[in-house]
Design a protein around this motif. Structure first.
Motif, mmCIF file in Angstrom:
data_model
loop_
_atom_site.group_PDB
_atom_site.id
_atom_site.type_symbol
_atom_site.label_atom_id
_atom_site.label_comp_id
_atom_site.label_asym_id
_atom_site.label_seq_id
_atom_site.Cartn_x
_atom_site.Cartn_y
_atom_site.Cartn_z
ATOM 1 N N VAL A 37 0.839 -1.203 0.000
ATOM 2 C CA VAL A 37 0.000 0.000 0.000
ATOM 3 C C VAL A 37 0.875 1.255 0.000
ATOM 4 N N PHE A 38 1.943 1.248 0.789
ATOM 5 C CA PHE A 38 2.867 2.376 0.806
ATOM 6 C C PHE A 38 3.474 2.611 -0.573
ATOM 7 N N LEU A 39 3.913 1.556 -1.231
ATOM 8 C CA LEU A 39 4.512 1.711 -2.560
ATOM 9 C C LEU A 39 3.514 2.259 -3.571
ATOM 10 N N VAL A 40 2.280 1.760 -3.525
ATOM 11 C CA VAL A 40 1.255 2.238 -4.459
ATOM 12 C C VAL A 40 0.974 3.719 -4.222
ATOM 13 N N LEU A 41 0.811 4.114 -2.965
ATOM 14 C CA LEU A 41 0.564 5.526 -2.666
ATOM 15 C C LEU A 41 1.747 6.403 -3.069
ATOM 16 N N PHE A 42 2.954 5.904 -2.886
ATOM 17 C CA PHE A 42 4.144 6.649 -3.292
ATOM 18 C C PHE A 42 4.162 6.865 -4.804
ATOM 19 N N LEU A 43 3.863 5.800 -5.564
ATOM 20 C CA LEU A 43 3.845 5.930 -7.017
ATOM 21 C C LEU A 43 2.742 6.864 -7.489
ATOM 22 N N VAL A 44 1.575 6.794 -6.871
ATOM 23 C CA VAL A 44 0.479 7.698 -7.231
ATOM 24 C C VAL A 44 0.882 9.149 -6.969
ATOM 25 N N ALA A 45 1.533 9.403 -5.854
ATOM 26 C CA ALA A 45 1.973 10.756 -5.535
ATOM 27 C C ALA A 45 3.015 11.244 -6.531
ATOM 28 N N MET A 46 3.928 10.369 -6.926
ATOM 29 C CA MET A 46 4.949 10.760 -7.908
ATOM 30 C C MET A 46 4.325 11.065 -9.267
ATOM 31 N N ILE A 47 3.373 10.239 -9.692
ATOM 32 C CA ILE A 47 2.708 10.464 -10.976
ATOM 33 C C ILE A 47 1.884 11.744 -10.933
ATOM 34 N N ALA A 48 1.168 11.983 -9.843
ATOM 35 C CA ALA A 48 0.372 13.202 -9.714
ATOM 36 C C ALA A 48 1.260 14.432 -9.751
ATOM 37 N N ARG A 49 2.406 14.352 -9.119
ATOM 38 C CA ARG A 49 3.338 15.478 -9.120
ATOM 39 C C ARG A 49 3.885 15.729 -10.523
ATOM 40 N N ALA A 50 4.167 14.653 -11.260
ATOM 41 C CA ALA A 50 4.700 14.797 -12.615
ATOM 42 C C ALA A 50 3.634 15.368 -13.553
ATOM 43 N N VAL A 51 2.383 14.983 -13.368
ATOM 44 C CA VAL A 51 1.297 15.469 -14.213
ATOM 45 C C VAL A 51 1.100 16.972 -13.997
ATOM 46 N N ARG A 52 1.284 17.423 -12.758
ATOM 47 C CA ARG A 52 1.141 18.857 -12.480
ATOM 48 C C ARG A 52 2.325 19.670 -12.991
ATOM 49 N N GLY A 53 3.362 19.005 -13.478
ATOM 50 C CA GLY A 53 4.495 19.703 -14.050
ATOM 51 C C GLY A 53 5.594 20.045 -13.073
ATOM 52 N N GLN A 54 5.539 19.507 -11.886
ATOM 53 C CA GLN A 54 6.585 19.770 -10.917
ATOM 54 C C GLN A 54 7.657 18.684 -11.033
ATOM 55 N N PRO A 55 8.919 19.078 -10.906
ATOM 56 C CA PRO A 55 9.985 18.072 -11.009
ATOM 57 C C PRO A 55 9.991 17.149 -9.795
ATOM 58 N N PRO A 56 10.501 15.942 -9.977
ATOM 59 C CA PRO A 56 10.594 15.019 -8.825
ATOM 60 C C PRO A 56 11.530 15.587 -7.772
ATOM 61 N N VAL A 57 11.279 15.215 -6.557
ATOM 62 C CA VAL A 57 12.080 15.749 -5.449
ATOM 63 C C VAL A 57 13.401 15.053 -5.390
#
Length: 57
Positions: A37-57
């Protein structure tokens, strides 16, 4: 979430070392589920951040 997964992993290891196989099996199953569940939520957060146009941390 990752902290809970690690907690259940430690509980499973201690229970297995002491011979409580039922508790160890249950705790390890919970740890695996929480980790996934942690990994899935992490990936969803990364994809959402990329869709908004913000660079990965």
């Amino acid at each position: 979430m990752l902290g809970w997964a690690l907690t259940f992993l430690i509980v499973a290891l201690v229970a297995a070392a002491l011979g409580f196989t039922g508790i160890a099996g249950t705790a390890s199953s919970i740890a695996q589920i929480l980790f996934v569940v942690f990994l899935v939520l992490f990936l969803v957060a990364m994809i959402a951040r990329a869709v908004r146009g913000q660079p990965p941390v």
